[in-house]
Scaffold this motif. Structure first.
Motif, PDB file in Angstrom:
ATOM      1  N   PRO A   1      51.054  23.530  40.304  1.00  0.00           N
ATOM      2  CA  PRO A   1      50.264  23.856  41.496  1.00  0.00           C
ATOM      3  C   PRO A   1      50.717  25.112  42.223  1.00  0.00           C
ATOM      4  N   VAL A   2      51.989  25.498  42.098  1.00  0.00           N
ATOM      5  CA  VAL A   2      52.441  26.747  42.714  1.00  0.00           C
ATOM      6  C   VAL A   2      51.711  27.929  42.083  1.00  0.00           C
ATOM      7  N   ILE A   3      51.594  27.897  40.745  1.00  0.00           N
ATOM      8  CA  ILE A   3      50.880  28.955  40.040  1.00  0.00           C
ATOM      9  C   ILE A   3      49.382  28.875  40.346  1.00  0.00           C
ATOM     10  N   GLY A   4      48.860  27.644  40.370  1.00  0.00           N
ATOM     11  CA  GLY A   4      47.446  27.469  40.669  1.00  0.00           C
ATOM     12  C   GLY A   4      47.081  27.966  42.055  1.00  0.00           C
ATOM     13  N   ALA A   5      47.951  27.738  43.027  1.00  0.00           N
ATOM     14  CA  ALA A   5      47.691  28.213  44.390  1.00  0.00           C
ATOM     15  C   ALA A   5      47.660  29.737  44.430  1.00  0.00           C
ATOM     16  N   TYR A   6      48.562  30.371  43.692  1.00  0.00           N
ATOM     17  CA  TYR A   6      48.593  31.839  43.649  1.00  0.00           C
ATOM     18  C   TYR A   6      47.313  32.391  43.021  1.00  0.00           C
ATOM     19  N   VAL A   7      46.898  31.799  41.901  1.00  0.00           N
ATOM     20  CA  VAL A   7      45.681  32.256  41.227  1.00  0.00           C
ATOM     21  C   VAL A   7      44.471  32.079  42.145  1.00  0.00           C
ATOM     22  N   SER A   8      44.428  30.955  42.835  1.00  0.00           N
ATOM     23  CA  SER A   8      43.310  30.684  43.730  1.00  0.00           C
ATOM     24  C   SER A   8      43.253  31.678  44.887  1.00  0.00           C
ATOM     25  N   ASP A   9      44.394  31.888  45.546  1.00  0.00           N
ATOM     26  CA  ASP A   9      44.419  32.766  46.720  1.00  0.00           C
ATOM     27  C   ASP A   9      44.214  34.230  46.363  1.00  0.00           C
ATOM     28  N   ALA A  10      44.709  34.649  45.220  1.00  0.00           N
ATOM     29  CA  ALA A  10      44.704  36.068  44.890  1.00  0.00           C
ATOM     30  C   ALA A  10      43.531  36.506  44.029  1.00  0.00           C
ATOM     31  N   PHE A  11      42.926  35.585  43.267  1.00  0.00           N
ATOM     32  CA  PHE A  11      41.956  36.043  42.279  1.00  0.00           C
ATOM     33  C   PHE A  11      40.607  35.334  42.332  1.00  0.00           C
ATOM     34  N   ILE A  12      40.555  34.028  42.074  1.00  0.00           N
ATOM     35  CA  ILE A  12      39.257  33.404  41.794  1.00  0.00           C
ATOM     36  C   ILE A  12      38.775  32.441  42.864  1.00  0.00           C
TER      37      ILE A  12
ATOM     38  N   TYR B   1      32.028  28.568  50.429  1.00  0.00           N
ATOM     39  CA  TYR B   1      32.958  29.221  49.511  1.00  0.00           C
ATOM     40  C   TYR B   1      33.713  30.322  50.255  1.00  0.00           C
ATOM     41  N   ILE B   2      35.009  30.202  50.284  1.00  0.00           N
ATOM     42  CA  ILE B   2      35.867  31.204  50.906  1.00  0.00           C
ATOM     43  C   ILE B   2      36.412  32.117  49.812  1.00  0.00           C
ATOM     44  N   LYS B   3      36.215  33.412  49.977  1.00  0.00           N
ATOM     45  CA  LYS B   3      36.669  34.363  48.974  1.00  0.00           C
ATOM     46  C   LYS B   3      38.190  34.471  48.970  1.00  0.00           C
ATOM     47  N   PRO B   4      38.790  34.842  47.834  1.00  0.00           N
ATOM     48  CA  PRO B   4      40.247  35.059  47.784  1.00  0.00           C
ATOM     49  C   PRO B   4      40.666  36.122  48.783  1.00  0.00           C
ATOM     50  N   GLU B   5      41.788  35.880  49.457  1.00  0.00           N
ATOM     51  CA  GLU B   5      42.257  36.794  50.495  1.00  0.00           C
ATOM     52  C   GLU B   5      43.593  37.443  50.143  1.00  0.00           C
TER      53      GLU B   5
END
Length: 400
Positions: free
Chosen positions: A87-98, A248-252
């Motif tokens: 989930p640490v990696i998933g959170a990064y991917v979610s916030d930064a990319f998709i 839908y909130i865009k990546p920030e």
């Protein structure tokens, strides 16, 4: 955490007027509880699938793959560690990319693939070691799994861990996005959602450790794994049915970089004195990129971090852009970091609790396999259902 810069700080009235014109969403007001049947339904079936797979997995490894207690527990604990780090990696991917929606979607399909592979291992005998009697297992005379069989099993666990990395860090935040936190109704709905969410998870655990475990032990492993797989498929369908309702909130951008910027900026300005009176314009408080959040003001807690948002000289240019985000951070960034610091004691004190909980699926089940679990001539409790005792206690005390 916004990456744009401006010295303008919006009032609450202006924020309220912007509720329906969110530039980072799909231009509609959050549906609140109208979106919850899809989100919470997806959560419920996904948990039913994952818990149904994990509840009796120790028994599956020992009875069908003829692993000893140490090897089975090591495999399960390694999988648990990977699933909790993913989930640490998933959170990064979610916030930064998709974004959260597609992270949940990709995680759901990954979990479904892992469950399908696991179900196939129970369905096809050639993917498991040859059968062995209980006496042979006790004496260590069973033929163990070969590299191909173990590889397929580990592949299914890897896909499940990837799925967990996509679903776990985004499901609750995505649910919160569906409530308008600038209104009293939205905040009450958000608080009620948490209570309903954790109550539902406890009920799902009770179902899986009684009904699903019984099916796996006494009827068929393939059927016992197939039911959670179908639940996961239904969870995906239900999740996509609500696409026209969601916000839908865009990546920030990466949250890790934003947190680091606060500490770096505060360190660079450590020699400065904070103003006694917080006059508008002294602290960098740009308008939110999301109008669904309340305006924040600098708090006195961990006040040394407030220096990161203190405007010095020409750090904010005439066009409203930051000169250097590593020297000037927004009040929103600073307050988010303070919230993160407040969570650290909770996280640290939870470690021992989760260590004990992790033993429920390994050591406790392994010991139950060696116990006489009969109650009278016709009732026998499956070893994987011993954890129900803990869940009953949680179910009783959780409402309080």
């Amino acid at each position: 955490m916004s990456g744009t810069c401006s010295s303008f700080s919006p009032s609450e009235e202006e924020i309220g007027a912007a509720d329906l014109q969110d530039t980072n969403t799909n231009q509609r007001k959050p549906a609140g509880w109208k979106a919850m049947p899809f989100v919470l339904g997806n959560e419920t079936f996904e948990r039913l699938a994952s818990f149904g797979l994990m509840a009796n997995f120790m028994v599956y490894l020992q009875s069908e793959y003829h692993m000893n207690q140490v090897k089975a527990a090591t495999l399960l604990n390694t999988w648990s560690a990977a699933s909790n780090f993913a989930p640490v990696i998933g959170a990064y991917v979610s916030d930064a990319f998709i974004g959260k929606f597609w992270t949940i979607a990709f995680g759901s399909f990954s979990s479904l693939l892992g469950m399908i592979i696991m179900t196939v291992t129970a369905l096809l005998p050639q993917l498991r070691p040859p059968p062995c009697s209980h006496e042979g297992q006790l004496q260590g005379q069973c033929v163990g799994q070969n590299k191909a069989q173990l590889g397929i099993l580990i592949a299914s666990l890897c896909w499940l861990s990837i799925g967990t990395g996509g679903i776990r860090p985004c499901s609750i935040p995505f649910s919160v996005d569906q409530f308008d936190l600038t209104t009293e109704e939205g905040r009450k709905g958000n608080n009620s959602f948490y209570n309903l969410y954790y109550t539902t998870q406890t009920i799902v655990l009770l179902i899986t450790q009684t009904v699903v475990v019984y099916i796996q032990n006494d009827i068929s492993w393939a059927l016992g794994f197939g039911i959670p797989t179908l639940c996961m498929l239904f969870a995906i369908v239900l999740f996509f049915v609500g696409t026209k309702v969601y916000i839908y909130i865009k990546p920030e951008g990466s949250v890790f970089a934003a947190v680091a910027q606060v500490f770096v900026a505060a360190y660079k300005k450590r020699q400065l004195n904070l103003p006694v009176d917080e006059v508008d314009g002294q602290f960098y408080n740009p308008p939110f990129s999301r109008s669904l959040l309340l305006e924040l003001h600098p708090t006195r807690q961990y006040s040394c971090l407030n220096k990161a948002a203190l405007i010095v000289g020409d750090e904010v240019k005439q066009d409203g852009l930051c000169e250097n985000p590593w020297r000037l951070c927004s009040v929103q960034q600073v307050e988010d970091v303070k919230c993160l610091i407040n969570i650290i004691p909770i996280w640290l004190t939870s470690v021992l609790g989760f260590l004990a909980m992790n033993q429920q699926g390994t050591f406790t089940v392994a010991q139950a396999l060696k116990m006489d679990l009969h109650f009278g001539p016709s009732i026998k409790i499956p070893a994987g259902s011993v954890g129900v005792i803990t869940l009953i206690a949680i179910a009783i005390w959780l409402p309080f």
